[in-house]
Write an enzyme that holds these catalytic residues in place. Structure first.
Site, PDB file in Angstrom:
ATOM      1  N   GLY A 462       0.825  -1.209   0.000  1.00 54.62           N
ATOM      2  CA  GLY A 462       0.000   0.000   0.000  1.00 54.62           C
ATOM      3  C   GLY A 462       0.855   1.253   0.000  1.00 54.62           C
ATOM      4  N   ALA A 505      11.871   0.652  -1.435  1.00 55.47           N
ATOM      5  CA  ALA A 505      11.965   1.656  -2.510  1.00 55.47           C
ATOM      6  C   ALA A 505      13.399   1.742  -3.023  1.00 55.47           C
ATOM      7  CB  ALA A 505      11.475   3.018  -2.020  1.00 55.47           C
ATOM      8  N   LEU A 624      11.428  10.068  -4.302  1.00 52.78           N
ATOM      9  CA  LEU A 624      11.083   9.549  -5.635  1.00 52.78           C
ATOM     10  C   LEU A 624       9.738  10.079  -6.106  1.00 52.78           C
ATOM     11  CD1 LEU A 624      11.933   5.730  -5.552  1.00 52.78           C
ATOM     12  CD2 LEU A 624      13.290   7.599  -6.493  1.00 52.78           C
ATOM     13  N   PRO A 626       6.843  12.554  -4.502  1.00 51.99           N
ATOM     14  CA  PRO A 626       6.362  13.370  -3.382  1.00 51.99           C
ATOM     15  C   PRO A 626       4.905  13.082  -3.021  1.00 51.99           C
ATOM     16  CG  PRO A 626       7.588  14.722  -4.943  1.00 51.99           C
ATOM     17  CD  PRO A 626       7.419  13.361  -5.582  1.00 51.99           C
ATOM     18  N   LYS A 627       4.134  12.572  -3.976  1.00 55.46           N
ATOM     19  CA  LYS A 627       2.717  12.317  -3.678  1.00 55.46           C
ATOM     20  C   LYS A 627       2.555  11.074  -2.797  1.00 55.46           C
ATOM     21  CE  LYS A 627      -1.802  12.135  -5.878  1.00 55.46           C
ATOM     22  NZ  LYS A 627      -2.538  12.247  -7.141  1.00 55.46           N
ATOM     23  N   VAL A 697      10.762   6.013   3.123  1.00 50.70           N
ATOM     24  CA  VAL A 697       9.949   6.883   3.977  1.00 50.70           C
ATOM     25  C   VAL A 697       8.763   6.165   4.612  1.00 50.70           C
ATOM     26  CG1 VAL A 697      10.574   9.000   2.781  1.00 50.70           C
ATOM     27  CG2 VAL A 697       8.610   7.677   1.983  1.00 50.70           C
ATOM     28  N   GLU A 699       8.372   4.466   7.286  1.00 55.76           N
ATOM     29  CA  GLU A 699       8.213   4.405   8.736  1.00 55.76           C
ATOM     30  C   GLU A 699       8.512   5.695   9.485  1.00 55.76           C
ATOM     31  OE1 GLU A 699      10.473   0.639   8.364  1.00 55.76           O
ATOM     32  OE2 GLU A 699       9.160  -0.071   9.943  1.00 55.76           O
TER      33      GLU A 699
HETATM   34 MO1  MOS Z   1       7.457  -2.641   8.643  1.00 51.50          MO
HETATM   35  S1  MOS Z   1       7.075  -2.705  10.668  1.00 51.50           S
HETATM   36  O1  MOS Z   1       9.081  -3.132   8.609  1.00 51.50           O
HETATM   37  O2  MOS Z   1       6.412  -3.657   7.833  1.00 51.50           O
END
Ligand code: MOS
Length: 733
Positions: A462, A505, A624, A626-627, A697, A699
């Site tokens: 996601g 990413a 990569l 911004p959206k 990005v 986490e």
């Molecule tokens: Mo994340 S907690 O490494 O899916």
């Protein structure tokens, strides 16, 4: 580059909003059997007797698997260890024996012609337990905590420095257990193929991890099981390890030789891993001018009795704040619960909450502005490793975040600002996370028509992986993004680790760039088969792909279209697969950083807290997209609001059972709780980390948010709440 760095809408968005995207529990095949789990109602003990008679008598029930009649399963721990299992311990094995290790543990698996029949029959399974004394309360068991075997290098003498410091702050902070509540329930559909092989549609963050796990547990050869997970309705770490439903669904399919679907109930989702409750003790000692003399950070976190799961809660101060003396200790308590697990920014979300709350309290004691204190202690090095950063523009985060928030308008006095009947407060905190990258492989099939298929076994949980893969490939191949189709989430595709740790990413982008270079070289070779090629004599490094053409970098007049280049060589497609490994980033540490600013308004009489504004300024190298990256940070902020104000898994410790195992009573923020969120990406050129100068990005967005809100609540009310969530009753003490 046309696409890297450009806000780009999700390439899979249309499939998702039109319902074409198929999730693991959506797959329909003729003859599908439906499974339902019977889960234990005690936390510890043994099964004395299972009576499945009444359940079997329900018309449409095909089989009921229990530990007494399950197929043979391996007895050694190694067979059950997936790629990201804790090193220490013995992974959970569903239906293995009569032992109950935690409440909501699967103890029987009903298979029926219809889902309603399966669930009804499951309700008729009668189980007699011999219960034993259980423990589910971290606070009650804290004396049983043991040190995790992890080197935590102390610096200097933190105890002595703390005792002799001009200004001291010491406190304990508590974060309760939190459960992942992804929209999509854990689900698997297992289809036996005609040749006896299995196709497994699973909700997972790592198809190849699940594939290896299933082959190991069921003694299958690698080509006998294929695992697919093309879409995922939220993972957050809950899907890093294979969950028990996939093992049960495979058992059912093998037993009946029919396709089986198992979808857990929302309540059963609370029988899986979780963010462990943790108790964090901070001691900060400083000179009058704010220079830190000592940091001590000790954490005690929950794991199960059978595995030792732990993440870094305590070391983040080493990255953020200069201190000649420091001491860290991470302990675990094994309770009668499932093994705790990764949840977005594991370790940092909790540990940095405690650290940044303590820093705020120190700032109050020193009468120094909280941003100013952090700048005075700013560390340009990881003091534990004694190494600089590949890049660190945390200063830019503080500056740009403060400016966008209007921090300079703040009166530092608690309870000094109001808006009608509401007290107004503002608070800030620092965030920090890792910038990791892993070996990964990618495949490109480029056709003469200028369309390319790009594939990798990664998931897209996601986060936008489909989209950034398409962007990177479009730039690397010089094609419009519409000409790129992405395949992922299939264990037969080129190798990729689980999607987690914010590393996908960077890992997959660089794999695509590496394989695109090989495609370009082959295309050049094909073009040069012509007698008078416009690119005669050119080396692969001399040309680039741009606008559907292979072009000399120095002389744009020397060029050939992809179609013509292929025609010259007598080919109509080029297919390349390449495994990519990063060079060691020697001599540097690599992290992402953020500064979070929050405004709260608190009803003075009722104590109701609203988070009215949040600014999250993030430094994560080149962005990569911004959206989609902005959406990741925004989602992290929303979750931070939940962590600060709402989320708590509530146990009835007498029964060792969760009381709010549903999303009506386990509170998460809803639209009405979320107001103004502003995401800023600060410039952070990085020449060391990788070719694109990028960091993940997924986490960093949650880290620091709960502390910023807690600090704002203190500023608004003068009440310091050190145990999350900050509910209105706690403001009354
Ligand atoms: Mo994340 S907690 O490494 O899916």
């Amino acid at each position: 580059m046309n696409y890297i760095g450009t806000p780009t809408s999700r390439v899979d968005g249309h499939a998702k909003v039109t319902g074409q995207a198929k999730y693991a529990g959506d797959v329909n095949v003729p003859g599908l059997v439906f499974g339902a789990v019977v889960a234990s109602t005690i936390a510890k003990g043994r099964i004395k007797k299972i009576d499945v008679g009444a359940a079997h008598n329900v018309k449409g029930v095909l089989d009921i698997l229990t530990h007494e009649n399950r197929p043979a399963l391996p007895g050694n721990d190694k067979a059950w260890k997936d790629d990201v299992a804790p090193e220490e311990g013995s992974p959970f094995r569903p239906l293995y024996d009569d032992k109950i290790l935690f409440n909501e543990q699967p103890v029987a698996f009903v298979l029926a012609e219809d889902w309603e029949i399966a669930r009804y029959a499951a309700s008729l399974v009668r189980i007699e337990y011999a219960a034993e004394k259980h423990a589910t309360d971290l606070l009650a068991a804290r004396d049983k905590a043991f040190i995790v075997k992890k080197p935590e290098k102390p610096r200097g003498d933190a105890a002595k420095a703390f005792a002799g410091a001009d200004v001291r702050h010491e406190a304990e902070y508590f974060i309760p257990t939190e459960h992942h509540n992804p929209m999509e329930l854990f689900a698997s559909t297992v289809i036996p193929e005609k040749d006896g092989k299995l196709t497994v549609y699973d909700k997972t963050q790592g198809v190849q991890n699940v594939q290896r796990y299933l082959c190991s547990v069921f003694g299958k050869k690698p080509d006998e099981i294929r695992v697919m997970s093309q879409f995922m309705g939220g993972g957050f770490g809950s899907g890093l390890r294979p969950q028990y439903q996939v093992a049960l669904a495979v058992m059912g399919a093998l037993a009946l030789k029919r396709p089986v679907r198992l979808v857990l109930t929302r309540q059963q989702m609370y029988g899986l891993g979780f963010r462990p409750a943790s108790l964090e003790r901070l001691q900060l000692g400083a000179k009058r001018d704010g220079a830190l003399d000592a940091i001590t950070h000790e954490a005690i976190a929950v794991t199960s009795t059978f595995e030792q799961f732990s993440r870094n809660d305590i070391g983040w101060g080493d990255l953020l704040y200069k201190s000649p003396n420091a001491k860290f200790a991470h302990k675990l308590v094994g309770l009668d619960v499932p093994t705790s697990s990764d949840m977005r920014a594991p370790g940092a979300a909790t540990g940095v909450y405690a650290l940044e709350s303590a820093m705020d309290e120190l700032a109050v004691a020193l009468k120094i502005d909280p941003v100013e204190l952090r700048l005075r202690c700013y560390s340009d090095k990881d003091q534990n490793e004694n190494l600089p950063y590949t890049s660190k523009n945390l200063r830019g985060c503080y500056e740009q975040g403060a400016k966008a928030f209007g921090w300079e308008k703040r009166n530092p006095e608690p309870r000094s600002m109001r808006d009608g009947s509401e007290l107004v407060g503002s608070g800030m905190a620092t965030g920090v996370w890792e910038a990791l990258q892993m070996p990964a492989a990618a495949r490109i099939v480029l056709g003469a028509n200028g369309h390319a298929e790009v594939s990798c076994a990664t998931s897209d949980i996601g986060t936008g992986t489909y989209t950034i893969m398409a962007q990177v490939a479009a730039d690397a191949l010089g094609l419009p993004v519409e000409n790129i189709s992405i395949k992922l989430g299939d264990s037969t595709l080129p190798n990729c680790p689980v999607e987690g740790g914010s590393w996908i990413a960077a890992s997959v982008s660089h794999a695509i760039i590496a394989v695109a270079e090989e495609v370009r070289a082959e295309l050049l070779g094909s073009a040069q088969k012509a007698k008078s090629s416009p690119l005669a004599g050119a080396k692969p490094g001399d040309v680039q792909l741009s606008n559907g053409r292979l072009v000399d970098k120095k002389d744009a007049g020397r060029a050939i279209s992809i179609a013509d280049a292929m025609r010259e060589g007598g080919i109509d497609r080029i297919e390349k697969t390449k495994a990519h490994k990063f060079d060691d980033v020697k001599g540097y540490v690599h992290n992402t950083h953020s500064a979070v600013f929050a405004e709260v308004k608190v009803d003075e009489e009722l104590g109701i807290i609203r988070v009215t504004r949040v600014v999250n300024a993030v430094a994560a190298g080149r962005i990569l997209n911004p959206k989609t990256a902005g959406s990741q940070i925004m989602g992290g902020v929303v979750w931070g609001v939940g962590m600060a104000l709402h989320e708590e898994t509530a146990y009835d410790h007498k029964f060792g059972r969760i009381m709010n195992a549903n999303i009506a009573e386990y509170h998460v923020p809803v639209n009405a709780d979320i107001h103004d969120i502003k995401v800023i990406f600060v410039e952070e050129p990085d020449e060391h980390i990788n070719r694109l100068g990028m960091k993940g990005v997924g986490e960093i967005g949650i880290v620091g948010v709960a502390a910023a809100i807690a600090n704002a609540v203190y500023h608004a009310t003068g009440v310091r709440v050190r145990d999350l969530p900050i509910t209105l009753d706690k403001l009354r003490r």
